[in-house]
Design a protein around this motif. Sequence first.
Motif, PDB file in Angstrom:
ATOM      1  N   THR A  36      43.577  49.304  35.479  1.00 24.73           N
ATOM      2  CA  THR A  36      44.294  48.676  34.311  1.00 24.73           C
ATOM      3  C   THR A  36      43.661  46.476  34.971  1.00 24.73           C
ATOM      4  O   THR A  36      44.029  46.050  34.328  1.00 24.73           O
ATOM      5  CB  THR A  36      45.223  48.017  34.592  1.00 24.73           C
ATOM      6  N   ALA A  37      42.622  46.859  35.937  1.00 24.68           N
ATOM      7  CA  ALA A  37      42.108  45.426  36.723  1.00 24.68           C
ATOM      8  C   ALA A  37      40.776  44.596  34.919  1.00 24.68           C
ATOM      9  O   ALA A  37      41.015  45.598  34.497  1.00 24.68           O
ATOM     10  CB  ALA A  37      41.225  45.723  37.418  1.00 24.68           C
ATOM     11  N   GLN A  38      41.753  43.475  35.273  1.00 24.70           N
ATOM     12  CA  GLN A  38      41.171  42.440  34.165  1.00 24.70           C
ATOM     13  C   GLN A  38      40.371  41.295  35.230  1.00 24.70           C
ATOM     14  O   GLN A  38      39.889  40.497  34.351  1.00 24.70           O
ATOM     15  CB  GLN A  38      42.411  41.958  33.670  1.00 24.70           C
ATOM     16  N   GLY A  39      40.457  41.524  36.430  1.00 24.81           N
ATOM     17  CA  GLY A  39      39.097  40.488  37.672  1.00 24.81           C
ATOM     18  C   GLY A  39      39.675  40.436  38.257  1.00 24.81           C
ATOM     19  O   GLY A  39      39.985  42.208  39.046  1.00 24.81           O
ATOM     20  N   THR A  40      38.308  39.839  39.239  1.00 29.69           N
ATOM     21  CA  THR A  40      38.484  40.065  40.673  1.00 29.69           C
ATOM     22  C   THR A  40      39.456  40.895  41.191  1.00 29.69           C
ATOM     23  O   THR A  40      39.877  41.084  42.704  1.00 29.69           O
ATOM     24  CB  THR A  40      36.613  39.173  41.063  1.00 29.69           C
ATOM     25  N   ALA A  41      40.368  39.351  41.619  1.00 28.13           N
ATOM     26  CA  ALA A  41      41.481  39.877  42.407  1.00 28.13           C
ATOM     27  C   ALA A  41      41.880  41.451  42.519  1.00 28.13           C
ATOM     28  O   ALA A  41      42.170  41.877  43.534  1.00 28.13           O
ATOM     29  CB  ALA A  41      42.444  38.645  42.139  1.00 28.13           C
ATOM     30  N   ALA A  42      42.088  41.976  41.266  1.00 27.15           N
ATOM     31  CA  ALA A  42      42.580  43.340  40.952  1.00 27.15           C
ATOM     32  C   ALA A  42      41.881  44.329  42.070  1.00 27.15           C
ATOM     33  O   ALA A  42      42.456  45.061  41.871  1.00 27.15           O
ATOM     34  CB  ALA A  42      43.380  44.248  39.541  1.00 27.15           C
ATOM     35  N   LEU A  43      40.344  44.059  42.045  1.00 29.70           N
ATOM     36  CA  LEU A  43      39.286  45.006  42.220  1.00 29.70           C
ATOM     37  C   LEU A  43      39.835  44.678  44.050  1.00 29.70           C
ATOM     38  O   LEU A  43      39.857  46.078  44.283  1.00 29.70           O
ATOM     39  CB  LEU A  43      38.414  44.225  42.221  1.00 29.70           C
ATOM     40  N   TYR A  44      40.370  43.873  44.220  1.00 30.50           N
ATOM     41  CA  TYR A  44      40.202  43.372  45.865  1.00 30.50           C
ATOM     42  C   TYR A  44      41.633  44.707  46.208  1.00 30.50           C
ATOM     43  O   TYR A  44      41.867  44.947  47.155  1.00 30.50           O
ATOM     44  CB  TYR A  44      40.615  41.507  45.890  1.00 30.50           C
TER      45      TYR A  44
END
Length: 222
Positions: free
Chosen positions: A31-39
């Motif tokens: 459900t990631a929408q940006g870089t922060a979620a990937l981290y």
Amino acid sequence: VAGGVSDRVGRKPVLIPGLLLSGASAVVLLTAQGTAALYIGRVLSGLSVGLFAGTATAMIVDLAPRGRREVATSIAVAANIGGLGLGSLVSGSLDEWVPHPTRTPYAVDLALLALALAALMIAPETVRRRPSGVILRLARLRVPREIRGLFWQAAIAGFCGFAVSGLFGAVAPSVMAQLLGVHSHVLAGLVVALLFFASAAGQVTTPRLNNHTALTAGCICL
């Protein structure tokens, strides 16, 4: 920090949270929408691996018949490395033939985790819970004196092996696409998978060789 927890509380009380952390990681990455979620997803995945890899290997060894524990260790490590190869192959295949290729692999991962959780729930516990005490502690990083010579040989060879495989896995698909004109994601995944499958095969054959022969042969192949 959690390396010895399963020896005190049992294997399953560590493995189940490990699977749940892996599931949480898959949900975040799905459900990631940006870089922060990937981290965040990567951190959760790393915590899961830290809990799961060593404990799962220990449980497989616990369940092995007497006299077959060395083989069980090799099979457990081969399954771990083989899973890395299978992940590359499955992800490449999904990227080629399934919509939403950056998200679908995590949905497949969640389904596999559900199967793993179901299997773990019916598996027998192999460790009797000890009396309560300090559960989490920072482990001392030390190598017993009697195996230090062999340890450093193996550590250097292992470092080189993972350095080569990491570089190959990162660069090979780009080389195929940009220099060779091969744009198949399935083939890109297969090339990376073959490296890990070969490594898994090496793990399975290791118990049949003595340490010096195995290290020498491994370094020559590398």
